[in-house]
Design a protein around this motif. Sequence first.
Motif, PDB file in Angstrom:
ATOM      1  N   LEU A 121      -2.428  -7.363   0.420  1.00  0.00           N
ATOM      2  CA  LEU A 121      -1.825  -6.055   0.621  1.00  0.00           C
ATOM      3  C   LEU A 121      -0.955  -6.018   1.872  1.00  0.00           C
ATOM      4  CD1 LEU A 121      -2.284  -3.419  -1.059  1.00  0.00           C
ATOM      5  CD2 LEU A 121      -3.893  -2.727   0.738  1.00  0.00           C
ATOM      6  N   GLU A 140      -6.120  -8.290  -4.208  1.00  0.00           N
ATOM      7  CA  GLU A 140      -4.807  -7.817  -3.777  1.00  0.00           C
ATOM      8  C   GLU A 140      -4.537  -8.291  -2.356  1.00  0.00           C
ATOM      9  OE1 GLU A 140      -4.579  -3.595  -4.307  1.00  0.00           O
ATOM     10  OE2 GLU A 140      -4.107  -3.774  -6.442  1.00  0.00           O
ATOM     11  N   ALA A 190       0.114  -3.708   4.419  1.00  0.00           N
ATOM     12  CA  ALA A 190      -0.379  -2.414   4.889  1.00  0.00           C
ATOM     13  C   ALA A 190       0.432  -1.889   6.069  1.00  0.00           C
ATOM     14  CB  ALA A 190      -1.846  -2.529   5.279  1.00  0.00           C
ATOM     15  N   ALA A 228      -9.425  -1.979   0.691  1.00  0.00           N
ATOM     16  CA  ALA A 228      -8.725  -3.265   0.710  1.00  0.00           C
ATOM     17  C   ALA A 228      -9.693  -4.427   0.864  1.00  0.00           C
ATOM     18  CB  ALA A 228      -7.709  -3.299   1.844  1.00  0.00           C
ATOM     19  N   SER A 284       0.301   2.023   6.345  1.00  0.00           N
ATOM     20  CA  SER A 284      -0.971   2.745   6.226  1.00  0.00           C
ATOM     21  C   SER A 284      -1.917   2.388   7.372  1.00  0.00           C
ATOM     22  CB  SER A 284      -1.637   2.456   4.883  1.00  0.00           C
ATOM     23  OG  SER A 284      -1.845   1.068   4.691  1.00  0.00           O
ATOM     24  N   LEU A 329      -6.174   2.055  -4.185  1.00  0.00           N
ATOM     25  CA  LEU A 329      -6.958   0.874  -3.892  1.00  0.00           C
ATOM     26  C   LEU A 329      -8.353   1.038  -4.483  1.00  0.00           C
ATOM     27  CD1 LEU A 329      -6.060   0.361  -0.113  1.00  0.00           C
ATOM     28  CD2 LEU A 329      -4.885  -0.536  -2.132  1.00  0.00           C
ATOM     29  N   HIS A 348       0.828  -1.212   0.000  1.00  0.00           N
ATOM     30  CA  HIS A 348       0.000   0.000   0.000  1.00  0.00           C
ATOM     31  C   HIS A 348       0.863   1.264   0.000  1.00  0.00           C
ATOM     32  CE1 HIS A 348      -3.668   2.324   1.791  1.00  0.00           C
ATOM     33  NE2 HIS A 348      -3.410   2.652   0.551  1.00  0.00           N
ATOM     34  N   PHE A 354      -5.621  -7.697   3.712  1.00  0.00           N
ATOM     35  CA  PHE A 354      -4.371  -7.019   4.054  1.00  0.00           C
ATOM     36  C   PHE A 354      -3.754  -7.590   5.316  1.00  0.00           C
ATOM     37  CE2 PHE A 354      -7.463  -4.253   6.286  1.00  0.00           C
ATOM     38  CZ  PHE A 354      -6.839  -4.063   7.524  1.00  0.00           C
ATOM     39  N   LEU A 390      -7.472   2.628   3.593  1.00  0.00           N
ATOM     40  CA  LEU A 390      -7.152   1.203   3.620  1.00  0.00           C
ATOM     41  C   LEU A 390      -8.393   0.356   3.846  1.00  0.00           C
ATOM     42  CD1 LEU A 390      -5.114  -1.196   3.876  1.00  0.00           C
ATOM     43  CD2 LEU A 390      -5.018  -0.667   6.325  1.00  0.00           C
ATOM     44  N   VAL A 394       2.178   5.689  -2.827  1.00  0.00           N
ATOM     45  CA  VAL A 394       0.928   5.121  -2.326  1.00  0.00           C
ATOM     46  C   VAL A 394       0.187   4.441  -3.468  1.00  0.00           C
ATOM     47  CG1 VAL A 394      -1.276   5.617  -1.191  1.00  0.00           C
ATOM     48  CG2 VAL A 394       0.776   6.913  -0.555  1.00  0.00           C
ATOM     49  N   ARG A 395      -0.150   3.193  -3.263  1.00  0.00           N
ATOM     50  CA  ARG A 395      -0.890   2.434  -4.269  1.00  0.00           C
ATOM     51  C   ARG A 395      -2.372   2.761  -4.166  1.00  0.00           C
ATOM     52  NH1 ARG A 395       0.176  -2.079  -7.321  1.00  0.00           N
ATOM     53  NH2 ARG A 395      -1.612  -3.385  -7.924  1.00  0.00           N
TER      54      ARG A 395
END
Length: 300
Positions: A128, A126, A130, A146, A133, A112, A101, A149, A142, A109-110
């Motif tokens: 993730l 995904e 995290a 998400a 985040s 989402l 993330h 994660f 998040l 920053v990815r």
Amino acid sequence: MDKASIAPIFQHEGSGNFFRNARQLRNALRERLIAAYRLEQFSVFLLPSVTHGMLALAQLLSSHGRRVALAPGSHYAPIAQLFGTLPHEAASQPDVLIATHVCPYSGAVRALSRRQAPVEPVEPVELLDASHSFATNLHGQLIAGAELFVAPLHKHAALAAGLALVAVRSELTGGAPYTMLPLLEQSTASQAPLIQALQNLDHGGPLHFNKAAIGAIDAAPAGAALIRVSDPGCALPFACFRHPLFARLDQAALRKAGATYFPQPDTLRIAAWARAAIDDPAADLSTEVQASLHYLFRTP
């Protein structure tokens, strides 16, 4: 419980059933974490670390026929090393993408985008990381975006070392392989971090988040060509910079400034800390980071 289950040294009067007690602590902590971090839409499981969780989940998914791939972009170095041999996303048409993330070396920053309804072609889930985040200003993003994660409890949550949580959105947990996650959780039997996390939840009141953010940073002294790598608009709890000086600094100077230099991406990271509640506004600590940078540029 006999000697084949656990060594006699752990069986003494008043000790109770070691594994039953650990399960009770996990259940108590799980309930508290769901409430504190607004994870009501997730099923939560506890494992010893993020790396352990990512490996276990990837293996579990692969063993059930899911095609797992590493997403393009930067990842925490152990994650990149452990999963670097997986097929590239484009080549494998994966069912699951291992993603990060927030990159710890650049602050990238990815985005989402949780699937609200089935789409064609089917987008991969995904898995993730995290770590940077969860329990920060990006926490809302998040938990809204998400599906699956993993996050540590020793970083921004500041609850205990040696614990991480796996959060799986509830609509996924009814089918394989997610129904097997309770088996993985049994490895989290050490009681000390479970007890510590529960105690810190009690002592912290509602202050379970790091709400630090680092806004605009002035140019470095003497006109140095300082490059801000991370985006000041993302309200991250750290900022990343690039400058030729940073590679020459010794560890003592970096520690004194509260900074870390990463040679491979050639970036310097300075983190900030502001303990707060989930709905508190971001706390701009750019002045503190500015002071750390000025110290580093004055270092011989």
